[in-house]
Scaffold this motif. Structure first.
Motif, PDB file in Angstrom:
ATOM      1  N   TYR A 122      33.315  39.059   3.212  1.00  0.00           N
ATOM      2  CA  TYR A 122      34.617  38.778   4.588  1.00  0.00           C
ATOM      3  C   TYR A 122      34.031  38.397   5.806  1.00  0.00           C
ATOM      4  O   TYR A 122      34.390  37.513   6.335  1.00  0.00           O
ATOM      5  CB  TYR A 122      35.480  40.300   4.519  1.00  0.00           C
ATOM      6  N   LYS A 123      32.773  39.066   6.100  1.00  0.00           N
ATOM      7  CA  LYS A 123      32.184  38.581   7.358  1.00  0.00           C
ATOM      8  C   LYS A 123      31.745  37.145   7.522  1.00  0.00           C
ATOM      9  O   LYS A 123      32.030  36.370   8.416  1.00  0.00           O
ATOM     10  CB  LYS A 123      30.988  39.310   7.516  1.00  0.00           C
ATOM     11  N   GLU A 124      31.372  36.179   6.189  1.00  0.00           N
ATOM     12  CA  GLU A 124      30.918  35.150   6.279  1.00  0.00           C
ATOM     13  C   GLU A 124      32.275  34.133   6.247  1.00  0.00           C
ATOM     14  O   GLU A 124      32.429  33.044   6.973  1.00  0.00           O
ATOM     15  CB  GLU A 124      30.116  34.869   4.912  1.00  0.00           C
ATOM     16  N   ALA A 125      33.292  34.696   5.528  1.00  0.00           N
ATOM     17  CA  ALA A 125      34.588  33.764   5.516  1.00  0.00           C
ATOM     18  C   ALA A 125      35.387  33.956   7.030  1.00  0.00           C
ATOM     19  O   ALA A 125      35.713  32.927   7.473  1.00  0.00           O
ATOM     20  CB  ALA A 125      35.369  34.357   4.650  1.00  0.00           C
ATOM     21  N   GLN A 126      35.260  35.187   7.519  1.00  0.00           N
ATOM     22  CA  GLN A 126      35.822  35.434   8.854  1.00  0.00           C
ATOM     23  C   GLN A 126      35.131  34.568  10.042  1.00  0.00           C
ATOM     24  O   GLN A 126      35.833  33.955  10.791  1.00  0.00           O
ATOM     25  CB  GLN A 126      35.764  36.880   9.183  1.00  0.00           C
ATOM     26  N   ALA A 127      33.764  34.508   9.845  1.00  0.00           N
ATOM     27  CA  ALA A 127      33.056  33.733  10.767  1.00  0.00           C
ATOM     28  C   ALA A 127      33.284  32.265  10.844  1.00  0.00           C
ATOM     29  O   ALA A 127      33.435  31.597  11.922  1.00  0.00           O
ATOM     30  CB  ALA A 127      31.499  33.923  10.610  1.00  0.00           C
ATOM     31  N   ALA A 128      33.432  31.648   9.480  1.00  0.00           N
ATOM     32  CA  ALA A 128      33.766  30.122   9.180  1.00  0.00           C
ATOM     33  C   ALA A 128      35.183  30.083   9.731  1.00  0.00           C
ATOM     34  O   ALA A 128      35.651  29.196  10.433  1.00  0.00           O
ATOM     35  CB  ALA A 128      33.730  29.851   7.877  1.00  0.00           C
ATOM     36  N   LYS A 129      36.215  30.871   9.508  1.00  0.00           N
ATOM     37  CA  LYS A 129      37.721  30.850   9.846  1.00  0.00           C
ATOM     38  C   LYS A 129      37.757  30.750  11.251  1.00  0.00           C
ATOM     39  O   LYS A 129      38.370  29.826  11.896  1.00  0.00           O
ATOM     40  CB  LYS A 129      38.457  31.811   9.365  1.00  0.00           C
ATOM     41  N   ILE A 130      36.896  31.345  12.058  1.00  0.00           N
ATOM     42  CA  ILE A 130      37.038  31.699  13.709  1.00  0.00           C
ATOM     43  C   ILE A 130      36.556  30.632  14.257  1.00  0.00           C
ATOM     44  O   ILE A 130      36.944  29.790  15.047  1.00  0.00           O
ATOM     45  CB  ILE A 130      36.356  32.934  14.163  1.00  0.00           C
ATOM     46  N   ALA A 131      35.247  30.199  13.701  1.00  0.00           N
ATOM     47  CA  ALA A 131      34.533  28.969  14.184  1.00  0.00           C
ATOM     48  C   ALA A 131      35.097  27.587  13.919  1.00  0.00           C
ATOM     49  O   ALA A 131      35.158  26.866  14.892  1.00  0.00           O
ATOM     50  CB  ALA A 131      32.987  28.915  13.743  1.00  0.00           C
TER      51      ALA A 131
END
Length: 164
Positions: free
Chosen positions: A126-135
């Motif tokens: 989830y953390k990787e996907a959330q980082a990509a989504k936000i950035a």
């Protein structure tokens, strides 16, 4: 839907039907027959038989993961607004900066061979996907503004509007 008649037929003299009885014999057969409709034909609850199947664990409402629904293998983002001449390598190199891309799916137009304008990107955590989504949400990619969001989200909880 088809009706199925289950006739409880026993070979005894009481059920013997000959043509002399006529309508009375037919009514006896109909009285002994039961109609079963639909699937299953079982009288019990089928949920008990199927309760041991695998399921996807869901996050609690208090966790940050409560907005995204985990798929079977990871968290999937949908990236829309991609330029039609984008290549898989370009998109992969852009998204791999935020974590290991487990799967990247691009749909191509059959007639032109160009990208349809969206991609599905899968991350393990989830953390990787959330980082990509936000950035990457709202950024410029090959001359086009892209939108990145969750491909699968949890359904909102039903809140009754009736006042008791």
């Amino acid at each position: 839907m088809t009706d199925i008649l289950d006739i409880d037929f026993q070979h005894d003299d009481a059920m013997a039907i000959d043509e002399a009885e006529g309508e009375m014999g037919i009514s006896k057969v109909k009285a002994r027959a039961t109609t079963k409709k639909g699937r299953g034909f079982t009288s019990g609850n089928d949920r008990e038989r199927f309760k041991n199947f695998d399921s996807i664990p869901t996050a609690t409402d208090d966790s940050p993961e409560s907005e995204a629904q985990r798929s079977v293998e990871g968290y999937i983002l949908i990236c829309t607004g991609l330029h039609e001449e984008s290549h898989e390598d370009d998109i992969h190199s852009k998204f791999v900066e935020y974590g290991e891309v487990k799967n990247l799916h691009l749909n191509l137009d059959r007639r032109t061979g160009f990208l349809k304008g969206y991609a599905l990107i899968e991350y393990e955590t989830y953390k990787e996907a959330q980082a990509a989504k936000i950035a990457l949400n709202g950024t410029d990619f090959l001359g086009a503004s892209i939108t990145v969001d969750w491909a699968f989200v949890k359904k909102p909880k039903y809140v009754s509007r009736r006042k008791h």
